[in-house]
Each structure stands twice: as structure tokens, then as C-alpha cells.
Design an enzyme around this catalytic site. Sequence first.
Site, mmCIF file in Angstrom:
data_model
loop_
_atom_site.group_PDB
_atom_site.id
_atom_site.type_symbol
_atom_site.label_atom_id
_atom_site.label_comp_id
_atom_site.label_asym_id
_atom_site.label_seq_id
_atom_site.Cartn_x
_atom_site.Cartn_y
_atom_site.Cartn_z
ATOM 1 N N ARG A 181 5.620 -4.572 -45.617
ATOM 2 C CA ARG A 181 7.434 -3.957 -45.123
ATOM 3 C C ARG A 181 7.848 -3.717 -43.985
ATOM 4 O O ARG A 181 8.751 -3.885 -44.214
ATOM 5 C CB ARG A 181 6.589 -2.205 -45.355
ATOM 6 C CG ARG A 181 5.510 -1.753 -46.989
ATOM 7 C CD ARG A 181 5.137 -0.839 -46.118
ATOM 8 N NE ARG A 181 6.526 0.433 -46.340
ATOM 9 C CZ ARG A 181 6.466 1.871 -45.915
ATOM 10 N NH1 ARG A 181 5.206 2.197 -46.262
ATOM 11 N NH2 ARG A 181 7.742 3.171 -45.958
ATOM 12 N N CYS A 240 6.197 4.742 -37.632
ATOM 13 C CA CYS A 240 5.662 4.434 -38.925
ATOM 14 C C CYS A 240 6.810 3.700 -39.917
ATOM 15 O O CYS A 240 8.139 4.100 -39.835
ATOM 16 C CB CYS A 240 4.067 4.418 -39.122
ATOM 17 S SG CYS A 240 4.338 6.066 -39.059
#
Length: 282
Positions: A181, A240
Site C-alpha cells: 500500500r 497510516c
Amino acid sequence: MTKTLISVADLAARLGEPDLRIFDVRHDLTDHAVGPRAYEQAHIPGARYLNHETELSAARTGKNGRHPLPDRDLVAGLMAAHGIKPATLVVAYDASGGMYAAHLWWMLRWIGHERVVVLDGGWQAWTAAGQPTESGAAASLAPLPGVKAAEPLAGVVDAQAVLQNIPKQVFTVIDARAANRYRGEVEPMDPVAGHIPGALNRPNVENLGPEGRFKDAAQLRAEFSALLEGRDPQAIVHQCGSGITACHNLLSMEIAGLGGSRLYPGSWSEWCADPARPVAKG
């Protein structure tokens, strides 16, 4: 017990103490019914449930991320409604390696509550040790009126500060998402793939040992020190996808004795909502 973690044995020995409050924050980002259902079926005796979607997040606008922070005084009021006083020891646990528990740990510190720890190993460690459980909802408590947040014990930065920092690198951003990611190869949660330019990557799952407990302080310190390459922990900002798993890295740095880092709560979900903000890949 430390200021960061509590063991199953230590918590079991404290059950029933009047200055103890246990919060179950089990959750699933893809199925929000998982946590409440699991809590109703079985939880640590005396534990109360907090919902990351409806209680620990503010209203979403489409521009402020998937788990925007509520107002500090509202969080303080929520805690007071569960009987939290300054002397209360708060214990948070989940079934996801501590990532939701770490978020609550951070939120309590953000509103100025010092006595908060995460159950090391979480629900799995509790049940594996054969400790008691109970089912059903906790009884409602009378709210404590006029409660305000105290001086924060945890710091934040906003999207504008992160944007202005990119050319200056006064602080360093650490991205807690999985490596693929971070590199922008996949993005299962948000509409844009990639990462904040200049951010380093430390997937939060790397903070755990094979049994789902946090690595010891010396190992975490060695691993984070290798990543930081001499950077001051107080010049670190964690992010995040939506501000939750970043707290796992922040907690791990505290366990390691590398205290003082801050959180970018909006994280990638807020960052990528504005197409004017730059995106890096690779």
C-alpha cells in the site's frame, strides 16, 4: 505493568479493583458489526465496549479522513460517562494485535489521561490463558457532569503542517500501512494509491512477535533506531490509512523508550481526498 502494556496475569490479578476500567475495542474495518457482536458473545469480566466508528470518530465529511478525531472535550465526556476519573487505570484490548487498543491508548493520552495501558496479546492471549469471560452488555453509569479534557500528553499535526514539511523535512513521517500500500501497488480502502512524499514505511505488523504480543523493548528500539537513522523521536510523525494503525507504531516507539513522536490523525484517507496534495509511489 508499564505505562504502555499490561500482561494477562497482571490484569487478571486486578479484576474487580474499583480504580480499574477495561475497554473492549474489537473491530473490523470491513464489517463494523464484528466487534459489537463479539463483545456481546464474550468479553473480559467488567469490560465495556467502545465503537471506533460511532463513538471514537467524528462525523465524516469526505475530506477529513475515514476516522476523524472527535473534539477532545467530547472524548473526555465519553470517558466520564464510563466512570473514568484521573486515578482510573484504563486497560484497552482488541483481537487485532493491539492496533485498535493502541488507538484508544493514544486517544486517552491525547485528552490528558496518563493511566492507560494496552493488554499485551489482547483477547487471544486472555482466552489462551484460560482466564474468565462473561457475556452481555455492561450496565449504564451516571455521567460525570462538566468534564473537560486535561492538558494533552500526545501531540498531533494537521495536513497543512505535513504539506509544508515536504520540502523542509523538519519532521519525518512514518507510514504504518503494509508495504504494498505504501508503494502504491494496491489500495483497498481509499480512492488513491501511494504515499506522502518523503514518508518512511514501517508496517505496524512488524511490531509483533509470532504469538501476537509486542516485541520486547530492546528489539523494538533496535528496529526503530535502524529506521530513524539518528533522527530525534520527537521529530517523528506517524500516519497510516485513517489514523488508527499509526498509533501502533507510536505505542511501539514508546515501549522502545523512543518517546515524544506525534500523530497525523487524518492520515492517507484525508491526504488523498484533496487532489492538490502530492502523491509519491514506489
